[in-house]
Design an enzyme around this catalytic site. Structure first.
Site, PDB file in Angstrom:
ATOM      1  N   TYR A 142       0.850  -1.193   0.000  1.00 22.14           N
ATOM      2  CA  TYR A 142       0.000   0.000   0.000  1.00 22.14           C
ATOM      3  C   TYR A 142       0.880   1.235   0.000  1.00 22.14           C
ATOM      4  CZ  TYR A 142      -3.531   3.416   1.529  1.00 22.14           C
ATOM      5  OH  TYR A 142      -4.366   4.508   1.635  1.00 22.14           O
ATOM      6  N   ASP A 237       9.290   2.981   0.141  1.00 23.20           N
ATOM      7  CA  ASP A 237       8.194   3.627   0.863  1.00 23.20           C
ATOM      8  C   ASP A 237       8.346   3.247   2.328  1.00 23.20           C
ATOM      9  OD1 ASP A 237       5.937   4.582   2.022  1.00 23.20           O
ATOM     10  OD2 ASP A 237       4.524   3.681   0.592  1.00 23.20           O
ATOM     11  N   LYS A 265       3.612   8.851   9.072  1.00 24.39           N
ATOM     12  CA  LYS A 265       3.379   8.198  10.373  1.00 24.39           C
ATOM     13  C   LYS A 265       4.357   8.671  11.464  1.00 24.39           C
ATOM     14  CE  LYS A 265       0.541   4.752   8.271  1.00 24.39           C
ATOM     15  NZ  LYS A 265       0.621   4.064   7.013  1.00 24.39           N
TER      16      LYS A 265
END
Ligand SMILES: *Cc1c(COP(=O)(O)O)cnc(C)c1O
Length: 427
Positions: A142, A237, A265
């Protein structure tokens, strides 16, 4: 009806599905979501006043626990100076310098507001820098919800049952090629069939949006070599793995160099922040020095920068935290394996660093197809049984458990007691 259920009924009238991000709606576990009122350390407390040991950690950011006093103070101090100026501030330089000192192979940083933005912009930069259009991603990874990344994506896009979103033009999806995680041959085949057309390979160095799947020996270094051969950029990522696997993230942990790195995050300490970073010769191709346009009204927001800087500083100053959280994750994983064995429930627990995930299967889980073979009804029953016993897990099979420094030995013991009871109930 308890307070969370009442709030959910109210929310569904004004928010699609009652939420602002799909996985929060608990669709795959068959109950109403808990509405959270507050959080402290390793716990969250819901609107009904029930406190849980939290393994979501806001999906990763709360690596130092909720409401850390230093971060709270940093936010208060920054807020007192003003919430937003839309002008440069010293705080943006502070966090960029700190990131560059912690993370290998990056010389410049652009701050954005989310992981989605970070990836979207890094992909544009890769395309601009190479003059190529195609991107290779991996099934079950994702990378946020931008159009070109919503192809065979993991996380909430998975449990919704629609891995490819409506509203993404077919013409855009055509530029996104998908390979199998931990399978270099699948990448080789795509590169051969799209010679001189691939701008970048983007990968979660640890796939943490199909549960948790670690890269096999040689996978990441193999991607590095394939990128070099093909003239493509390698994008890590690190929205989850950044500052979590190690101070320098996956590049440090696995000793593999990426060309561009995306963050989110943890980097915001709980505030909405993302970033992408790389060497000067690439990053200077971003506007205003270069031709790749990228901008943001609230980018580098002073309060968000203060929270992120404070959290990253603590991680930088305490390398022992990484050993601590890895040890905690190992103890939980080992305890869960034993509990499953004792209960006679088929279970595989993947763990790496402070990330772990149980799958209800007895075959090893090394890619997306294997992750999908987990018994999702069993997962849902397990989730509900754990929640009832005061353990707050991600409400989906395809999410990680996030361990942080606030998880105590007592939390581990209580978690494992709950797991033993929950698994006995499932058997
Ligand atoms: C969460 C996540 C994103 C998206 O970040 P948002 O802040 O939710 O937009 C991108 N990539 C990875 C690996 C993620 O885990």
């Amino acid at each position: 009806m308890d307070i969370s259920e009442a709030l959910f009924a109210r929310a569904q009238r004004v928010l699609p599905g009652g939420v602002n991000s799909p996985v929060r709606a608990y669709r795959s576990v068959g109950i109403a979501p808990r509405f959270i009122h507050s959080a402290q350390g390793s716990t969250v407390t819901d609107a009904d006043g029930v406190t849980y040991i939290d393994y979501v950690g806001s999906w990763g950011p709360m690596i130092l626990g909720h409401n850390h006093p230093n971060i709270l103070q940093a936010v208060k101090d920054a807020a007192a100076d003003g919430l937003s100026f839309g002008a440069p501030t010293a705080r943006e330089i502070d966090i960029a310098e700190l990131m560059i000192s912690m993370v290998p192979n990056i010389e410049m940083v652009r701050m954005v507001n989310s992981g989605t933005e970070a990836v979207m912009s890094a992909v544009r930069l890769a395309r601009g820098a190479t003059g190529r259009d195609k991107i290779i991603k991996f099934e079950g990874c994702y990378h946020g919800h931008s159009d070109c990344m919503l192809v065979k994506a993991g996380s909430g896009a998975l449990t919704g049952g629609h891995p490819d979103s409506a509203g993404v033009p077919g013409g855009i999806a055509e530029y996104t090629l998908t390979a199998q995680y931990n399978d270099l041959d699948s990448v080789r085949a795509l590169l051969a069939a799209n010679k001189d057309e691939v701008a970048a390979i983007i990968v979660e160095p640890v796939a943490a949006n199909m549960g948790v799947v670690a890269p096999q020996e040689g996978f990441l270094s193999g991607l590095r070599a394939l990128c070099d051969e093909a003239g493509a950029l390698l994008i890590f990522d690190e929205v989850i793995t950044g500052f979590r696997l190690a101070r320098g993230g996956a590049q440090e942990y696995f000793g593999v160099k990426a060309d561009l790195v995306t963050f989110g995050k943890i980097i915001g300490g709980g505030m909405p922040v993302g970033a992408f970073a790389g060497p000067k010769h690439l990053m200077e191709q971003v506007a205003p020095t270069g031709a790749v346009y990228q901008a943001g009204t609230l980018s580098g927001n002073p309060v968000a920068m203060a929270a992120g800087f404070c959290q990253l500083s603590m991680l930088n100053e305490h390398p022992e935290y990484y050993e601590q959280i890895e040890r905690t994750a190992k103890l939980v994983a080992d305890g869960m394996r034993q509990a499953a064995k004792d209960a006679g429930v088929p279970m595989v627990v993947n763990q790496i660093g402070s990330l772990l995930c149980p799958y209800f299967t007895d075959a090893p889980v090394e890619n997306f197809a294997a992750a999908k073979s987990s018994d999702l009804d069993k997962f849902a029953a397990y989730f509900r049984a754990m929640l009832k016993r005061g353990v707050y897990l991600a409400p989906s099979q395809f999410e990680a458990m996030f361990v942080g420094t606030a998880h105590s030995d007592e939390d581990i013991m209580r978690t494992l007691t709950a797991a033993r009871e929950a698994l006995a109930e499932l058997a």
